[in-house]
Design a protein around this motif. Structure first.
Motif, PDB file in Angstrom:
ATOM      1  N   SER A  99       0.636  -1.262  -0.013  1.00 24.08           N
ATOM      2  CA  SER A  99      -0.100   0.131   0.048  1.00 24.08           C
ATOM      3  C   SER A  99       0.763   1.194   0.014  1.00 24.08           C
ATOM      4  N   THR A 100       0.289   2.349  -0.442  1.00 20.10           N
ATOM      5  CA  THR A 100       0.943   3.518  -0.673  1.00 20.10           C
ATOM      6  C   THR A 100       0.824   4.276   0.738  1.00 20.10           C
ATOM      7  N   ILE A 101       2.004   4.838   1.460  1.00 16.47           N
ATOM      8  CA  ILE A 101       1.750   5.505   2.514  1.00 16.47           C
ATOM      9  C   ILE A 101       1.933   7.041   2.256  1.00 16.47           C
ATOM     10  N   LEU A 102       2.816   7.427   1.352  1.00 14.88           N
ATOM     11  CA  LEU A 102       2.816   8.824   1.064  1.00 14.88           C
ATOM     12  C   LEU A 102       2.800   8.948  -0.482  1.00 14.88           C
ATOM     13  N   SER A 103       2.207  10.155  -0.756  1.00 13.87           N
ATOM     14  CA  SER A 103       2.241  10.253  -2.326  1.00 13.87           C
ATOM     15  C   SER A 103       2.329  11.896  -2.246  1.00 13.87           C
ATOM     16  N   VAL A 104       3.256  12.308  -2.899  1.00 12.57           N
ATOM     17  CA  VAL A 104       3.460  13.661  -2.965  1.00 12.57           C
ATOM     18  C   VAL A 104       3.356  14.273  -4.602  1.00 12.57           C
ATOM     19  N   GLU A 105       2.578  15.068  -4.828  1.00  8.73           N
ATOM     20  CA  GLU A 105       2.410  15.487  -6.214  1.00  8.73           C
ATOM     21  C   GLU A 105       2.489  17.206  -6.429  1.00  8.73           C
ATOM     22  N   GLY A 106       3.677  17.522  -7.164  1.00  5.51           N
ATOM     23  CA  GLY A 106       3.630  18.665  -7.812  1.00  5.51           C
ATOM     24  C   GLY A 106       3.996  19.935  -6.260  1.00  5.51           C
ATOM     25  N   LEU A 107       4.464  19.234  -5.558  1.00  8.51           N
ATOM     26  CA  LEU A 107       4.455  20.165  -4.322  1.00  8.51           C
ATOM     27  C   LEU A 107       5.671  21.397  -4.398  1.00  8.51           C
ATOM     28  N   ALA A 120       6.891  24.897  -2.364  1.00 13.68           N
ATOM     29  CA  ALA A 120       6.680  25.581  -0.975  1.00 13.68           C
ATOM     30  C   ALA A 120       7.792  26.717  -0.836  1.00 13.68           C
ATOM     31  N   SER A 121       7.409  27.622  -0.181  1.00 16.48           N
ATOM     32  CA  SER A 121       8.361  28.827  -0.078  1.00 16.48           C
ATOM     33  C   SER A 121       8.596  29.178   1.472  1.00 16.48           C
ATOM     34  N   ILE A 122       9.511  29.920   1.651  1.00 15.43           N
ATOM     35  CA  ILE A 122       9.669  30.599   3.012  1.00 15.43           C
ATOM     36  C   ILE A 122       9.997  32.002   2.848  1.00 15.43           C
ATOM     37  N   ASN A 123       9.105  32.908   3.502  1.00 13.59           N
ATOM     38  CA  ASN A 123       9.529  34.221   3.460  1.00 13.59           C
ATOM     39  C   ASN A 123       9.667  34.957   1.791  1.00 13.59           C
ATOM     40  N   GLY A 124       8.632  34.121   1.195  1.00 13.30           N
ATOM     41  CA  GLY A 124       8.437  34.662  -0.250  1.00 13.30           C
ATOM     42  C   GLY A 124       9.495  33.842  -1.185  1.00 13.30           C
ATOM     43  N   THR A 125      10.552  33.189  -0.716  1.00 15.04           N
ATOM     44  CA  THR A 125      11.157  32.599  -1.582  1.00 15.04           C
ATOM     45  C   THR A 125      10.938  31.161  -1.776  1.00 15.04           C
ATOM     46  N   GLU A 126      10.889  30.787  -3.071  1.00 18.57           N
ATOM     47  CA  GLU A 126      10.329  29.203  -3.388  1.00 18.57           C
ATOM     48  C   GLU A 126      11.558  28.446  -3.353  1.00 18.57           C
ATOM     49  N   ILE A 127      11.293  27.281  -2.439  1.00 21.81           N
ATOM     50  CA  ILE A 127      12.402  26.358  -2.295  1.00 21.81           C
ATOM     51  C   ILE A 127      12.205  25.211  -2.817  1.00 21.81           C
ATOM     52  N   GLU A 163       5.491  27.886   3.579  1.00 23.91           N
ATOM     53  CA  GLU A 163       4.077  28.081   2.963  1.00 23.91           C
ATOM     54  C   GLU A 163       4.035  27.331   1.677  1.00 23.91           C
ATOM     55  N   VAL A 164       2.780  26.285   1.704  1.00 20.52           N
ATOM     56  CA  VAL A 164       2.900  25.453   0.582  1.00 20.52           C
ATOM     57  C   VAL A 164       1.887  26.108  -0.527  1.00 20.52           C
ATOM     58  N   THR A 165       2.455  26.235  -1.540  1.00 18.41           N
ATOM     59  CA  THR A 165       1.833  27.201  -2.553  1.00 18.41           C
ATOM     60  C   THR A 165       1.204  26.224  -3.726  1.00 18.41           C
ATOM     61  N   ALA A 166       1.430  24.996  -3.854  1.00 20.70           N
ATOM     62  CA  ALA A 166       1.027  24.167  -4.864  1.00 20.70           C
ATOM     63  C   ALA A 166       1.133  22.809  -4.736  1.00 20.70           C
ATOM     64  N   GLY A 167       0.373  21.963  -5.284  1.00 21.68           N
ATOM     65  CA  GLY A 167       0.609  20.417  -5.043  1.00 21.68           C
ATOM     66  C   GLY A 167      -0.372  19.726  -4.103  1.00 21.68           C
ATOM     67  N   ALA A 168      -0.166  18.589  -4.025  1.00 17.33           N
ATOM     68  CA  ALA A 168      -0.893  17.676  -2.924  1.00 17.33           C
ATOM     69  C   ALA A 168       0.069  16.735  -2.500  1.00 17.33           C
ATOM     70  N   VAL A 169      -0.415  16.295  -0.917  1.00 18.57           N
ATOM     71  CA  VAL A 169       0.288  15.428  -0.401  1.00 18.57           C
ATOM     72  C   VAL A 169      -0.826  14.455   0.250  1.00 18.57           C
ATOM     73  N   GLN A 170      -0.728  13.078  -0.014  1.00 17.53           N
ATOM     74  CA  GLN A 170      -1.857  12.354   0.682  1.00 17.53           C
ATOM     75  C   GLN A 170      -0.764  11.185   1.571  1.00 17.53           C
ATOM     76  N   PHE A 171      -1.342  11.244   2.828  1.00 13.83           N
ATOM     77  CA  PHE A 171      -0.742  10.350   3.763  1.00 13.83           C
ATOM     78  C   PHE A 171      -1.800   9.268   4.279  1.00 13.83           C
ATOM     79  N   GLU A 172      -1.116   8.022   3.959  1.00 12.09           N
ATOM     80  CA  GLU A 172      -2.532   7.015   4.267  1.00 12.09           C
ATOM     81  C   GLU A 172      -3.564   7.378   3.854  1.00 12.09           C
ATOM     82  N   GLY A 173      -3.833   8.006   2.757  1.00 13.39           N
ATOM     83  CA  GLY A 173      -5.263   8.302   2.179  1.00 13.39           C
ATOM     84  C   GLY A 173      -5.879   9.711   2.528  1.00 13.39           C
TER      85      GLY A 173
END
Lengths: 478, 264
Positions: free
Chosen positions: B7-15, B17-24, B62-72
Motif C-alpha cells: 500500500s502507498t503510505i505517502l504520495s507527493v504530487e507537484g509540491l 513551498a516557499s519561506i518568506n516569499g522565496t520558493e524552495i 508556505e505550501v503554494t501548490a501540489g498535493a500530499v496524501q498520507f495514508e489516504g
C-alpha cells in the motif's frame, strides 16, 4: 509570531470581583491629620505615632526614585485613601464572627481559610484592604509560645517586641516607599518564634485589596529567636479596576543565632487588562537580617500579577556563617512590567548566598532582573552564586539583567551565570512533531524552566504556582 | 524492501513551498510505499531538509501548490501535531534542548499522546520506565539518559540517538530522518543505523535525508533520489548513491536528462 503563542497568554483574571462590604474609608489625601487619624483609629501608643510622624517628615523630603526600568505616570499621593476597613469594626473572637460576605470572598479566592486551612495545616492571617480580619490557629501556636497575629494587635499585646524590632531592618527613611509605608501602614502580620521552637505548621498571610482608590500598606514583622525556625507564606489578589492601585508594603525578617526563616510569596495582584489599563503597582520593600551566627533567610517568590512589580527581597548577612537565598520566578504578560531581584549584603565571615532568578516575558511586557551582591571588607571567605535566566515568548517582549557586584574582600568567591532563551516556533514544532499540542508544550517548557524555584516552595504553593503560570500564559503561544 | 502491491503510505504530487516569499520546493513528486526505504540526497541548499519540514508541517513554510496524501488523508490540511499522531515522524537534524524537563517525562507524554490517538493503552510512569528501558537497549543508551533534561548537554551523537529512541517508541508509519548521520562518528553511526534497521519492517516506511553515501552502507535504501534546486532530478536504486560518491554531484548536472531517462 504564530497565532498559537498569541492565544496562550491571554486569559481573564479570575480574582477581579469586588465584594459588597461596607467600608470605613478615610478621606483621600495624605497629611499629618490623616496619620493621626489612622493612629487614633487603631488606638496606638504614643511611640508608634511618633514613628509614623518621623517617617512622614522624612518622606516629605524625598522624591520618588527613577532609576528603575519601569515606566508609569506619576502617582498622585493626594488621590489615595490611606485607610479602608471593612465594617463593622468590632473585635472578632473567631472565624464564625467574620462577615459572611467576606468569608464568601475568600471562598471564591480559594484562600486556604477555615476547613481548607485545617486540612492543609496552615495558620492564616487575612488582611482585607488594610485590616487584619482573621487569624487562625492562634491558640494552638500560643501553646508553644509562638505569637502570630495582626501587627495592630501585637502593638497592644506585645508592644515591647514590636518597638524593639520595628524599623530595625528597614529604617523609616530607607527609601521613598518604605518611608510612606512607615507613615501610613494600617496592618500586617506579626510573627514571633521564641528560642528553640520549630514552628509546627506553615504560617500564611493572605492579602486582598477590595476598595477602589485605596492603597494597601501592610507591615510584616517576623522574628525568629535563637535556634527557631519558621516557614511563612504570602498570597495576594485584588479586584479588577480601571485605575491603578498602590501596594507599598514593608516586610522585615530578623533571624538570631541558628535561626531559620523561609518566606514564600505567590503574588497574583490584578495586572491590568490586555491593553495595560488598571492593575496594581506593587512597590514593596522586603528585607531580612541574618543577625546571628549560622542563621538563614530564604526568599522564594512567584510574581505573576501587578501592572508593575518593583521589589528586591534582600538579605543582610551579618552573622558569621549565615546564609541568604533568593529564588524567584517573575512572569509578565500584556503590558506588565517587572523590575525585581535581590540584594545580598555579606558582612559576616563565611557567609553564603544563592540567587536563582527566572524571568518569563510574553506579550508586550518587560521584565528585568536587578541584583546586588556586596561583599564587605569583613566578609572573609564569603561566597555567592547567582543564576539569572530569562525566557521570551513571542517577539514583542523584553528581558533585561542588571547585576551589580561589589567585592571588597579578596578571599570571596562570586559566580554569576545568565542566559536568555526564547520559546520559538522551532521549539513548539519539536513538541508538535511528537504529537504534543502548543499549550501542553509551553506549560512543560515553562515548568522545566522554573523547576529550580518551584521545588523551593511548600507543596501546596508549588501546585498553585504551577497552575497559575499555565493559566497566566495560556493563549500566549501560537 | 520493495514489496509487490504494497500500500502507498505517502504520495507527493507537484509540491511547491516557499519561506518568506522565496520558493524552495519547485514541484516535488514522490511516492513511498510500505516496506520501502528511500534516500534523498543532494547538496546543501537543494531543498531536502525543507521537504522534510514541509511534510512534517513546520509553520515557517508556505505550501503554494501540489498535493500530499498520507495514508489516504490530505496531509496538508492537518496541523503538525495531528500529522505526528497519524504516524508521521521526523528525526530532527538539530533536536532542541528543553532545560528542566526530564527526558523520561517528555518521552512518556509523547508516547501516551500517540497511544491515545491510536486508541491504545497509556502507560503510567512505572510501566513506561520498563518499556523505555527495553527500547533503549536497541540504541545502547545508558539509563541515566532518562533523568537528564531533554537533549540538554547531550553530545551530537546522544541527541541523534535520542531521536531514534523516540522513533522506536512512537512506532511511526513513516519516518523521515533529516541528516541523522551528520556529526556522528563511525561507532555512533553504526549504533544508530542498527537501531533504525530494527525498527523498519514491511508495514512502515523510511525516508533518509542525507548528504553522504556513508549512512547508506548501513541502512540500505530501495530508492535513491537526488535533489537539485528544489526538484528531484534523478531517481535510481542503491547503486546511484555509489555512483554519486565516485563521480560527485557535478556529474548529475551534466547527465540529468540522460540518466533520469534510463532509471525512470
Amino acid at each position: 509570531m504564530s497565532a498559537v503563542l498569541q492565544s496562550l497568554v491571554n486569559q481573564p483574571y479570575k480574582h477581579g470581583f469586588v465584594t459588597d462590604i461596607e467600608s470605613d474609608i478615610a478621606p483621600k489625601g495624605l497629611n499629618e491629620d490623616i496619620i493621626r487619624l489612622i493612629s487614633a483609629k487603631k488606638d496606638e501608643p504614643e511611640w508608634l505615632l511618633s514613628f509614623r510622624l518621623k517617617a512622614y517628615e522624612k518622606w516629605l523630603t524625598m522624591t520618588a526614585p527613577e532609576w528603575q526600568n519601569v515606566h508609569y505616570a506619576k502617582i498622585d499621593f493626594q488621590d489615595i485613601s490611606y485607610y479602608s476597613a471593612p465594617k463593622p469594626k468590632k473585635k472578632l473572637a473567631s472565624m464564625d464572627e467574620v462577615d459572611p460576605e467576606l468569608l464568601r470572598t475568600f471562598e471564591k479566592l480559594g484562600a486556604a481559610m477555615h476547613e481548607r486551612a485545617a486540612l492543609a495545616g496552615v495558620a492564616v492571617d487575612v488582611i482585607f484592604d488594610s485590616v487584619s480580619v482573621a487569624t487562625t490557629y492562634k491558640q494552638k501556636l500560643a501553646e508553644v509560645g509562638i505569637i502570630f497575629c495582626s501587627i495592630s494587635e501585637a502593638v497592644h499585646t506585645h508592644p515591647e517586641l514590636v518597638q524593639k524590632y520595628l524599623g530595625t531592618v528597614v529604617p523609616v527613611g530607607d527609601n521613598y516607599f518604605a518611608a510612606l509605608n512607615s507613615a501610613v501602614f494600617t496592618d500586617g502580620s506579626f510573627c514571633f518564634i521564641p528560642k528553640g521552637v520549630k514552628c509546627p505548621m506553615d504560617l500564611s498571610t493572605y492579602f486582598r485589596i477590595n476598595t477602589e482608590g485605596s492603597g494597601q500598606f501592610e507591615r510584616t514583622l517576623i522574628i525568629a529567636e535563637e535556634g527557631a525556625s519558621v516557614s511563612y507564606l504570602e498570597g495576594c489578589t485584588a479586584p479588577r479596576f480601571d485605575t491603578n492601585q498602590l501596594h507599598a508594603a514593608v516586610v522585615e525578617l530578623i533571624a538570631l543565632d541558628n535561626a531559620d526563616i523561609k518566606y514564600s510569596t505567590v503574588q497574583n495582584w490584578y495586572a491590568g487588562d490586555e491593553k495595560g489599563v488598571g492593575g496594581i503597582y506593587n512597590f514593596v520593600t522586603k528585607r531580612g537580617l541574618a543577625k546571628g551566627v549560622n542563621s538563614r533567610i530564604s526568599w522564594t517568590q512567584v510574581e505573576t500579577g501587578s501592572a508593575i512589580t518593583w521589589k528586591y527581597p534582600s538579605c543582610i548577612l551579618r552573622g558569621d556563617n549565615s546564609v541568604g537565598e533568593f529564588y524567584s520566578v517573575a512572569v509578565t504578560n500584556n503590558y506588565q512590567q517587572a523590575d525585581t531581584g535581590t540584594k545580598m549584603i555579606h558582612i559576616g565571615k563565611n557567609t553564603r548566598s544563592t540567587i536563582v532568578s527566572k524571568g518569563i516575558s510574553a506579550g508586550h511586557s518587560n521584565s528585568s532582573y536587578r541584583g546586588l551582591v556586596r561583599i564587605a571588607p569583613t566578609a572573609e571567605g564569603a561566597r555567592n552564586y547567582s543564576q539569572c535566566d530569562s525566557m521570551l515568548i513571542g517577539d514583542q517582549c523584553g528581558a533585561h539583567t542588571f547585576p551589580y557586584i561589589q567585592v571588597h574582600n579578596n578571599s570571596a568567591t562570586v559566580e554569576h551565570e545568565a542566559s536568555t532563551s526564547k520559546i520559538g516556533e522551532d521549539q513548539l514544532f519539536y513538541f508538535s512533531q511528537r504529537g504534543i499540542g502548543a499549550e501542553e508544550a509551553v506549560s512543560m517548557i515553562i515548568n522545566g524552566f522554573c523547576k529550580d524555584v518551584f521545588q523551593q516552595l511548600p507543596m501546596e504553593f508549588a501546585v498553585e504556582a504551577t497552575k497559575l503560570l499555565s493559566f497566566k500564559l495560556e493563549g500566549s503561544v501560537g | 524492501m520493495i514489496i509487490e502491491n504494497s500500500s502507498t503510505i505517502l504520495s507527493v504530487e507537484g509540491l511547491r513551498a516557499s519561506i518568506n516569499g522565496t520558493e524552495i520546493l519547485k514541484g516535488i513528486d514522490l511516492t513511498v510505499k510500505s516496506g520501502e526505504i528511500h534516500a534523498i540526497m543532494g547538496l546543501n541548499g537543494s531543498g531536502k531538509s525543507t521537504l522534510a519540514k514541509v511534510l512534517a508541517g513546520h509553520s515557517a513554510y508556505e505550501v503554494t501548490a501540489g498535493a500530499v496524501q498520507f495514508e489516504g488523508k490530505n496531509l496538508l490540511e492537518l496541523p503538525p501535531e495531528e500529522r505526528a499522531r497519524a504516524g508521521l515522524f521526523l528525526a530532527f537534524q538539530y533536536p532542541i534542548e528543553i532545560p528542566g524537563v526530564a527526558n523520561t517525562q517528555f518521552l512518556r507524554l509523547a508516547y501516551n499522546t500517540v497511544q491515545a490517538q491510536r486508541g491504545k493503552e497509556e502507560l503510567d510512569p512505572l510501566e513506561f520506565d520498563d518499556f523505555v528501558r527495553e527500547k533503549m537497549k536497541l540504541l545502547e543508551m545508558r539509563p541515566d539518559f532518562l533523568d537528564r533534561s531533554v537533549n540538554e548537554g547531550f553530545s551530537g551523537g546522544e541527541k541523534k540517538r535520542n531521536e531514534i529512541l523516540q522513533m522506536a517508541l512512537l512506532e511511526p508509519k513513516l519516518s523521515i530522518l533529516d541528516e541523522t548521520d551528520s556529526g556522528l562518528d563511525i561507532d555512533a553511526l553504526k549504533i544508530v543505523a542498527n537501531g533504525v534497521n530494527r525498527i523498519t519492517n514491511k508495514d512502515n516506511a523510511t525516508i533518509l535525508v542525507t548528504h553522504y553515501q556513508r549512512l547508506l552502507d548501513y541502512i540500505v535504501p530501495d530508492f535513491v533520489h537526488v535533489m537539485q534546486a528544489g526538484r528531484i532530478v534523478m531517481t535510481g536504486g542503491k547503486e546511484l548513491a555509489l555512483e554519486l560518491e565516485t563521480r560527485g554531484y557535478d556529474w548529475i548536472t551534466a547527465n540529468k536528462q540522460q540518466v533520469a531517462g534510463v532509471t525512470a
